[in-house]
Design a protein around this motif. Structure first.
Motif, PDB file in Angstrom:
ATOM      1  N   LEU A  86       0.824  -1.213   0.000  1.00 17.71           N
ATOM      2  CA  LEU A  86       0.000   0.000   0.000  1.00 17.71           C
ATOM      3  C   LEU A  86       0.858   1.264   0.000  1.00 17.71           C
ATOM      4  O   LEU A  86       0.580   2.227  -0.715  1.00 17.71           O
ATOM      5  CB  LEU A  86      -0.927   0.013   1.229  1.00 17.71           C
ATOM      6  CG  LEU A  86      -2.166  -0.872   1.162  1.00 17.71           C
ATOM      7  CD1 LEU A  86      -2.891  -0.873   2.502  1.00 17.71           C
ATOM      8  CD2 LEU A  86      -3.120  -0.386   0.058  1.00 17.71           C
ATOM      9  N   VAL A  87       1.930   1.239   0.808  1.00 16.84           N
ATOM     10  CA  VAL A  87       2.824   2.407   0.894  1.00 16.84           C
ATOM     11  C   VAL A  87       3.529   2.635  -0.439  1.00 16.84           C
ATOM     12  O   VAL A  87       3.602   3.761  -0.939  1.00 16.84           O
ATOM     13  CB  VAL A  87       3.848   2.210   2.035  1.00 16.84           C
ATOM     14  CG1 VAL A  87       4.940   3.266   1.966  1.00 16.84           C
ATOM     15  CG2 VAL A  87       3.158   2.277   3.391  1.00 16.84           C
ATOM     16  N   GLU A  88       4.035   1.556  -1.050  1.00 21.64           N
ATOM     17  CA  GLU A  88       4.706   1.674  -2.349  1.00 21.64           C
ATOM     18  C   GLU A  88       3.744   2.264  -3.385  1.00 21.64           C
ATOM     19  O   GLU A  88       4.117   3.153  -4.180  1.00 21.64           O
ATOM     20  CB  GLU A  88       5.198   0.301  -2.805  1.00 21.64           C
ATOM     21  CG  GLU A  88       5.953   0.357  -4.131  1.00 21.64           C
ATOM     22  CD  GLU A  88       5.985  -0.974  -4.869  1.00 21.64           C
ATOM     23  OE1 GLU A  88       7.020  -1.266  -5.484  1.00 21.64           O
ATOM     24  OE2 GLU A  88       4.963  -1.699  -4.846  1.00 21.64           O
ATOM     25  N   LYS A  89       2.502   1.793  -3.369  1.00 19.53           N
ATOM     26  CA  LYS A  89       1.483   2.272  -4.317  1.00 19.53           C
ATOM     27  C   LYS A  89       1.255   3.778  -4.139  1.00 19.53           C
ATOM     28  O   LYS A  89       1.176   4.523  -5.120  1.00 19.53           O
ATOM     29  CB  LYS A  89       0.182   1.491  -4.077  1.00 19.53           C
ATOM     30  CG  LYS A  89      -0.965   1.795  -5.037  1.00 19.53           C
ATOM     31  CD  LYS A  89      -2.079   0.768  -4.833  1.00 19.53           C
ATOM     32  CE  LYS A  89      -3.228   0.991  -5.813  1.00 19.53           C
ATOM     33  NZ  LYS A  89      -4.133   2.054  -5.391  1.00 19.53           N
ATOM     34  N   GLU A  90       1.166   4.224  -2.889  1.00 14.07           N
ATOM     35  CA  GLU A  90       0.938   5.650  -2.624  1.00 14.07           C
ATOM     36  C   GLU A  90       2.093   6.509  -3.122  1.00 14.07           C
ATOM     37  O   GLU A  90       1.878   7.597  -3.655  1.00 14.07           O
ATOM     38  CB  GLU A  90       0.736   5.879  -1.121  1.00 14.07           C
ATOM     39  CG  GLU A  90      -0.664   5.535  -0.640  1.00 14.07           C
ATOM     40  CD  GLU A  90      -0.943   6.075   0.757  1.00 14.07           C
ATOM     41  OE1 GLU A  90      -0.864   7.304   0.951  1.00 14.07           O
ATOM     42  OE2 GLU A  90      -1.207   5.256   1.654  1.00 14.07           O
ATOM     43  N   VAL A  91       3.320   6.026  -2.948  1.00 13.76           N
ATOM     44  CA  VAL A  91       4.482   6.793  -3.426  1.00 13.76           C
ATOM     45  C   VAL A  91       4.432   6.917  -4.946  1.00 13.76           C
ATOM     46  O   VAL A  91       4.573   8.009  -5.507  1.00 13.76           O
ATOM     47  CB  VAL A  91       5.812   6.134  -2.986  1.00 13.76           C
ATOM     48  CG1 VAL A  91       7.008   6.875  -3.611  1.00 13.76           C
ATOM     49  CG2 VAL A  91       5.953   6.131  -1.472  1.00 13.76           C
ATOM     50  N   ILE A  92       4.202   5.802  -5.641  1.00 16.62           N
ATOM     51  CA  ILE A  92       4.203   5.803  -7.116  1.00 16.62           C
ATOM     52  C   ILE A  92       3.062   6.659  -7.663  1.00 16.62           C
ATOM     53  O   ILE A  92       3.228   7.366  -8.672  1.00 16.62           O
ATOM     54  CB  ILE A  92       4.126   4.348  -7.651  1.00 16.62           C
ATOM     55  CG1 ILE A  92       5.435   3.605  -7.331  1.00 16.62           C
ATOM     56  CG2 ILE A  92       3.875   4.329  -9.156  1.00 16.62           C
ATOM     57  CD1 ILE A  92       5.414   2.120  -7.634  1.00 16.62           C
ATOM     58  N   GLU A  93       1.909   6.642  -6.990  1.00 18.25           N
ATOM     59  CA  GLU A  93       0.756   7.402  -7.490  1.00 18.25           C
ATOM     60  C   GLU A  93       0.798   8.884  -7.107  1.00 18.25           C
ATOM     61  O   GLU A  93      -0.031   9.663  -7.570  1.00 18.25           O
ATOM     62  CB  GLU A  93      -0.542   6.771  -6.952  1.00 18.25           C
ATOM     63  CG  GLU A  93      -0.846   5.411  -7.575  1.00 18.25           C
ATOM     64  CD  GLU A  93      -2.110   4.782  -7.006  1.00 18.25           C
ATOM     65  OE1 GLU A  93      -2.660   5.338  -6.028  1.00 18.25           O
ATOM     66  OE2 GLU A  93      -2.541   3.734  -7.548  1.00 18.25           O
ATOM     67  N   ALA A  94       1.776   9.267  -6.287  1.00 21.33           N
ATOM     68  CA  ALA A  94       1.823  10.654  -5.808  1.00 21.33           C
ATOM     69  C   ALA A  94       2.193  11.647  -6.913  1.00 21.33           C
ATOM     70  O   ALA A  94       1.824  12.821  -6.842  1.00 21.33           O
ATOM     71  CB  ALA A  94       2.814  10.777  -4.654  1.00 21.33           C
ATOM     72  N   HIS A  95       2.921  11.167  -7.942  1.00 18.44           N
ATOM     73  CA  HIS A  95       3.337  12.067  -9.025  1.00 18.44           C
ATOM     74  C   HIS A  95       3.627  11.238 -10.269  1.00 18.44           C
ATOM     75  O   HIS A  95       4.228  10.159 -10.163  1.00 18.44           O
ATOM     76  CB  HIS A  95       4.593  12.847  -8.608  1.00 18.44           C
ATOM     77  CG  HIS A  95       4.877  14.028  -9.492  1.00 18.44           C
ATOM     78  ND1 HIS A  95       5.470  13.893 -10.731  1.00 18.44           N
ATOM     79  CD2 HIS A  95       4.656  15.352  -9.314  1.00 18.44           C
ATOM     80  CE1 HIS A  95       5.610  15.095 -11.289  1.00 18.44           C
ATOM     81  NE2 HIS A  95       5.125  15.995 -10.451  1.00 18.44           N
ATOM     82  N   PRO A  96       3.243  11.729 -11.467  1.00 21.44           N
ATOM     83  CA  PRO A  96       3.478  10.948 -12.695  1.00 21.44           C
ATOM     84  C   PRO A  96       4.946  10.621 -12.943  1.00 21.44           C
ATOM     85  O   PRO A  96       5.257   9.625 -13.615  1.00 21.44           O
ATOM     86  CB  PRO A  96       2.936  11.875 -13.806  1.00 21.44           C
ATOM     87  CG  PRO A  96       2.016  12.837 -13.122  1.00 21.44           C
ATOM     88  CD  PRO A  96       2.510  12.990 -11.725  1.00 21.44           C
ATOM     89  N   GLU A 136       7.570  12.116   3.696  1.00 21.03           N
ATOM     90  CA  GLU A 136       8.912  12.671   3.480  1.00 21.03           C
ATOM     91  C   GLU A 136       9.495  12.205   2.144  1.00 21.03           C
ATOM     92  O   GLU A 136      10.092  12.986   1.402  1.00 21.03           O
ATOM     93  CB  GLU A 136       9.841  12.260   4.627  1.00 21.03           C
ATOM     94  CG  GLU A 136      11.218  12.901   4.539  1.00 21.03           C
ATOM     95  CD  GLU A 136      12.160  12.472   5.652  1.00 21.03           C
ATOM     96  OE1 GLU A 136      13.384  12.582   5.445  1.00 21.03           O
ATOM     97  OE2 GLU A 136      11.684  12.032   6.724  1.00 21.03           O
ATOM     98  N   THR A 137       9.292  10.927   1.829  1.00 18.86           N
ATOM     99  CA  THR A 137       9.810  10.387   0.548  1.00 18.86           C
ATOM    100  C   THR A 137       9.159  11.103  -0.635  1.00 18.86           C
ATOM    101  O   THR A 137       9.844  11.516  -1.580  1.00 18.86           O
ATOM    102  CB  THR A 137       9.534   8.872   0.462  1.00 18.86           C
ATOM    103  OG1 THR A 137      10.142   8.230   1.584  1.00 18.86           O
ATOM    104  CG2 THR A 137      10.107   8.283  -0.821  1.00 18.86           C
ATOM    105  N   ILE A 138       7.834  11.269  -0.598  1.00 17.14           N
ATOM    106  CA  ILE A 138       7.113  11.929  -1.697  1.00 17.14           C
ATOM    107  C   ILE A 138       7.546  13.396  -1.829  1.00 17.14           C
ATOM    108  O   ILE A 138       7.891  13.858  -2.920  1.00 17.14           O
ATOM    109  CB  ILE A 138       5.586  11.833  -1.475  1.00 17.14           C
ATOM    110  CG1 ILE A 138       5.123  10.374  -1.617  1.00 17.14           C
ATOM    111  CG2 ILE A 138       4.836  12.724  -2.459  1.00 17.14           C
ATOM    112  CD1 ILE A 138       3.702  10.134  -1.137  1.00 17.14           C
TER     113      ILE A 138
END
Length: 446
Positions: A129-139, A211-213
């Motif tokens: 879920l966390v990985e998905k949120e990072v990838i979907e945060a910006h194209p 923080e990562t995003i």
């Protein structure tokens, strides 16, 4: 694992049978589960149980032998005691290690605080879920190639033939994320974050994710930086990385081995700006990997290293303390040779600053977020460093990502060039630290 009382009784019985009068044992055990994911699927699941026990035996001539084992059953203990006894006749004759004078002193606190480990499937679900949120945060964010979620149960014990018996047990959980971008005509950009706590329930996964995003997006529009001298602000992580790289400054064993920037005469001298104070505090409430005693059974404590810029203490084992005519500080690791290492730094303001600074209004200031290649770019015995970094040029309070650059300088000069230590501290795996402002350092652009 046996209880410490049972282990002490068992060890004494074996030692008496072998006619061994003096010995000590330090042991640790780690039970760890960790997971990694890749594009929404499990990539790696690891479960491990690691243990290591160090046995020291002194013979009739008072020389010491050391051996390591993973076994604390009667056969393993007997073999380890025999081997260490045989090795003791080849031990050093000068500055022979001895028991810590504080091995039976009361501990500042007892730790027996394990949390229940959650199923591996739950770890994977959370991380996916966390990985998905990072990838979907910006194209532009294409992947999170480095990631991990782990939980550990940790046990330590120490006992000796003089009746010392110590145990501690605790749990930790950690998460790290490191993203990667892909944009046509642009260089790949990356950023990451790490969090650690006493258990999964208290782990700041949301903070690590945010923080990562935020960092990744802030690095998308990057620019070259002209080479020159800049006022520099070190993030807590970056400053503690440097402090760790030059920890020989405080290390009594390094000083005795002449492998340090300090000498015995350095105590009491001004080595940094009076705005800086530094402690080593294994018992700090924000230290997830809390340690109540060291490898020699010495209780840990808060040790003031730098007070208002003045070098006030070194970190000691029992052996270095004896040679410096002082008390051990609880920083020993036993082995073939006893070594000394820090636990958890606490950096905070010393004397009040005459002038304060703020990133919100800074102009032409370099903010260094993360230092890289410390293994290659630090000359610890010369005090110099030249390191690539991730960071931003601050222009009218706005952050402009720096394409690529290195920062270079002399660590002792850097300490004296500190112009502001912010009040607000931030928790990192290496310690607690605020943002630290330095007058001027050489920045080399690509």
């Amino acid at each position: 694992m046996l209880s410490i009382q049972e282990l002490a009784i068992q060890t004494k019985e074996i030692a008496d049978r072998l006619n061994i009068q003096k010995y000590d044992i330090f042991g640790s055990a780690v039970d760890e589960t960790s997971v990694k994911v890749d594009q929404g699927k499990p990539d790696q699941v690891k479960a491990s149980q690691r243990s290591s026990v160090t046995v020291r035996v002194w013979n009739e001539e008072n020389t010491v032998g050391v051996t390591s084992t993973t076994d604390v059953d009667p056969n393993g203990l007997e073999l380890a005691l025999k081997t260490a006894y045989e090795a003791s006749f080849f031990g050093v004759k000068e500055n022979v290690p001895d028991f810590s004078p504080e091995a039976t002193a009361p501990l500042a606190q007892q730790i027996s605080d394990k949390t229940a480990q959650v199923p591996v499937a739950d770890l994977l679900d959370k991380l996916i879920l966390v990985e998905k949120e990072v990838i979907e945060a910006h194209p532009a964010i294409a992947s999170v190639p480095y990631n991990g979620l782990a939980q550990r149960d940790i046990d330590h014990f120490y006992l000796n033939s003089d009746g010392a018996k110590r145990t501690e047990a605790y749990s930790t959980a950690s998460i790290y994320l490191y993203s990667k971008t892909e944009e046509e005509g642009k260089k790949t950009r990356s950023a990451g974050a790490f969090r650690m706590s006493r258990g999964l329930e208290t782990l700041d996964i949301e903070g690590c994710l945010k923080e990562t995003i935020d960092k990744t997006i802030s690095h998308l529009n990057y620019q070259k930086i002209p080479t020159g001298k800049y006022q520099v602000v070190f993030s807590p992580d970056a400053f503690l990385s440097l402090l760790g790289a030059f920890s020989n400054l405080f290390n009594a064993q390094s000083i005795l081995d002449k492998q340090s920037l300090s000498t015995p005469e350095s105590l009491g001298t001004q080595i940094a700006s009076p705005l800086l104070s530094v402690c080593d505090d294994a018992l700090h409430p924000d230290n997830a990997a809390i340690t109540t005693f060291d490898g020699e059974g010495t209780p840990t404590r808060r040790v003031t290293l730098i007070e208002n810029g003045v070098l006030t203490s070194f970190l000691h084992s029992a052996g270095t303390a004896r040679r410096f005519n002082t008390q051990p500080t609880g920083h020993a690791n036993i082995g073939a040779k006893v070594s000394v290492s820090p636990h958890f730094y606490h950096v905070f303001p010393g004397k009040p600053a005459e002038q304060t600074y703020s990133l919100d209004s800074a102009e032409n200031v370099v903010l260094i977020d993360d230092l890289q290649a410390l293994h290659a770019g630090v000359k610890a015995l010369q005090g110099s460093f030249s390191l690539p970094f991730d960071g931003w040029l601050i222009h009218q309070g706005k952050r402009i990502s720096i394409e690529s650059a290195t920062v270079a300088g002399d660590f002792l000069e850097l300490l004296k060039s500190i112009v502001y230590v912010e009040e607000e501290t931030h928790v990192t795996p290496a310690g607690v630290c605020p943002y630290v402002w330095v007058e001027a350092l050489s920045i080399t652009g690509e």
